[in-house]
Write an enzyme that holds these catalytic residues in place. Structure first.
Site, PDB file in Angstrom:
ATOM      1  N   PRO A  12       0.799  -1.231   0.000  1.00 22.73           N
ATOM      2  CA  PRO A  12       0.000   0.000   0.000  1.00 22.73           C
ATOM      3  C   PRO A  12       0.830   1.279   0.000  1.00 22.73           C
ATOM      4  CG  PRO A  12       0.076  -0.948   2.195  1.00 22.73           C
ATOM      5  CD  PRO A  12       0.769  -1.928   1.292  1.00 22.73           C
ATOM      6  N   ASP A  35       3.932   1.497 -11.678  1.00 23.87           N
ATOM      7  CA  ASP A  35       2.815   2.415 -11.876  1.00 23.87           C
ATOM      8  C   ASP A  35       2.869   3.577 -10.909  1.00 23.87           C
ATOM      9  OD1 ASP A  35       0.897  -0.467 -11.596  1.00 23.87           O
ATOM     10  OD2 ASP A  35       1.159   0.812  -9.829  1.00 23.87           O
ATOM     11  N   LYS A  56      -0.628   4.397 -14.071  1.00 18.53           N
ATOM     12  CA  LYS A  56      -2.060   4.579 -14.293  1.00 18.53           C
ATOM     13  C   LYS A  56      -2.597   5.271 -13.061  1.00 18.53           C
ATOM     14  CE  LYS A  56      -2.689   0.218 -16.649  1.00 18.53           C
ATOM     15  NZ  LYS A  56      -2.151  -0.820 -15.808  1.00 18.53           N
ATOM     16  N   GLY A  88      -0.069  -2.348  -4.155  1.00 16.17           N
ATOM     17  CA  GLY A  88      -0.836  -3.372  -3.450  1.00 16.17           C
ATOM     18  C   GLY A  88      -0.401  -4.762  -3.859  1.00 16.17           C
ATOM     19  N   ASP A  89      -1.379  -5.597  -4.194  1.00 14.19           N
ATOM     20  CA  ASP A  89      -1.099  -6.928  -4.725  1.00 14.19           C
ATOM     21  C   ASP A  89      -1.297  -6.895  -6.235  1.00 14.19           C
ATOM     22  OD1 ASP A  89      -0.844  -9.987  -3.960  1.00 14.19           O
ATOM     23  OD2 ASP A  89      -2.221  -9.784  -5.630  1.00 14.19           O
ATOM     24  N   MET A 169     -11.136   1.974  -6.001  1.00  9.62           N
ATOM     25  CA  MET A 169     -11.320   2.928  -7.107  1.00  9.62           C
ATOM     26  C   MET A 169     -12.725   3.530  -7.110  1.00  9.62           C
ATOM     27  SD  MET A 169      -9.317   1.074 -10.260  1.00  9.62           S
ATOM     28  CE  MET A 169      -9.643  -0.650  -9.877  1.00  9.62           C
TER      29      MET A 169
END
Ligand code: SAH
Length: 251
Positions: A12, A35, A56, A88-89, A169
């Protein structure tokens, strides 16, 4: 040269939430494709690597997925250790499958290194277990975000029926999400938490009930934020509401 591509979970945000394997691979990496959600302190753990942002972030410029796939395939021809670092994962809401499939089609070796997903980082920071005996026996990770040409998923039915729902999101459209959940039967009094930048110094939480979600989301800044809802949050929300009321009386 036939390099190997590692899809690595960056967690995270806090660098010390990386797995030891992820840290070792960053140290060995010749190139890192990352990213935009990845913390610069984590990128600094790859001192020898060429860093390539293929980021992104909602609403901002992003590299088309097909181009990312091609860059990974090309890199395997040039480098030995290629790290594709994802927030994250990698296997949750990270388009990992497209990359794995493209690499497999090109005959390139891959390995996936899991990371701590945002839902679990949020649960840790809130000190609220996502499951609890007698209260929550299932957890759903959902997102209302779907790609162009994709059919609408049934995230809504899942988020209504799950004991605990974690919505990725979704903070940018919190009002519409709350309306949709209530219209489909989730109680307006369902406790909710919004967690922004879980595990980072900029971390913030906001507590309330589903009917107030839109209002809570107005306090969220530019960082990534996640919505958690369900009865596991009831005591935490009650305590926060009491504190807020007491503060209002004092001010
Ligand atoms: N693969 C990632 C999710 C990518 S989707 C994972 O496993 O966590 C991006 C969304 O994840 C963001 O819109 C936000 O909802 C959530 N997110 C990522 N990092 C976060 C963080 N540190 N705090 C809160 N939410 C986060």
């Amino acid at each position: 040269m036939s390099g190997k591509v590692y899809l690595v979970g960056a967690g995270p945000g806090a660098p010390d939430l990386l797995s030891l394997r992820a840290a070792r691979l960053l140290g060995e990496a010749d190139v890192v494709f990352h990213d935009a959600l990845v913390n610069p302190e984590i990128l600094a753990m790859a001192p020898h690597a060429k860093l390539v942002a293929v980021g992104k972030r909602c609403g901002r410029h992003s590299t088309a997925q097909a181009f990312i796939n091609k860059q990974l395939v090309d890199a395997a021809g040039k480098y030995r250790v290629i790290v594709r670092l994802k927030g994250g994962d990698p296997m949750l809401f990270g388009r990992a499958q497209e990359e794995i499939d493209a690499l497999a089609a090109a005959g390139i070796a891959t390995e996936v290194v899991p990371g701590i997903t945002a839902a679990l980082a949020a649960s840790a920071t809130l000190k609220v277990s996502l499951t609890r005996r007698g209260v929550a026996r299932n957890v759903a990770f959902v997102t209302p975000r779907i790609g162009k040409m994709e059919k609408a998923s049934d995230w809504l039915a899942t988020a209504v029926s799950a004991d605990t729902a974690v919505i990725y999101m979704g903070a940018g459209e919190a009002g519409a999400i709350a309306q949709a959940l209530m219209a489909h039967g989730r109680a307006a009094t369902t406790p909710v938490a919004l967690v922004e930048c879980a595990s980072l110094p900029a971390e913030q939480w906001h507590f309330g009930h589903l009917a107030e979600l839109e209002h809570l989301a107005h306090h969220v800044g530019p960082g990534p934020a996640i919505i958690v809802l369900g009865d596991v949050l009831r005591e935490r929300v009650q305590a926060a509401t009491l504190v807020q009321e007491a503060l209002r009386r004092v001010v």
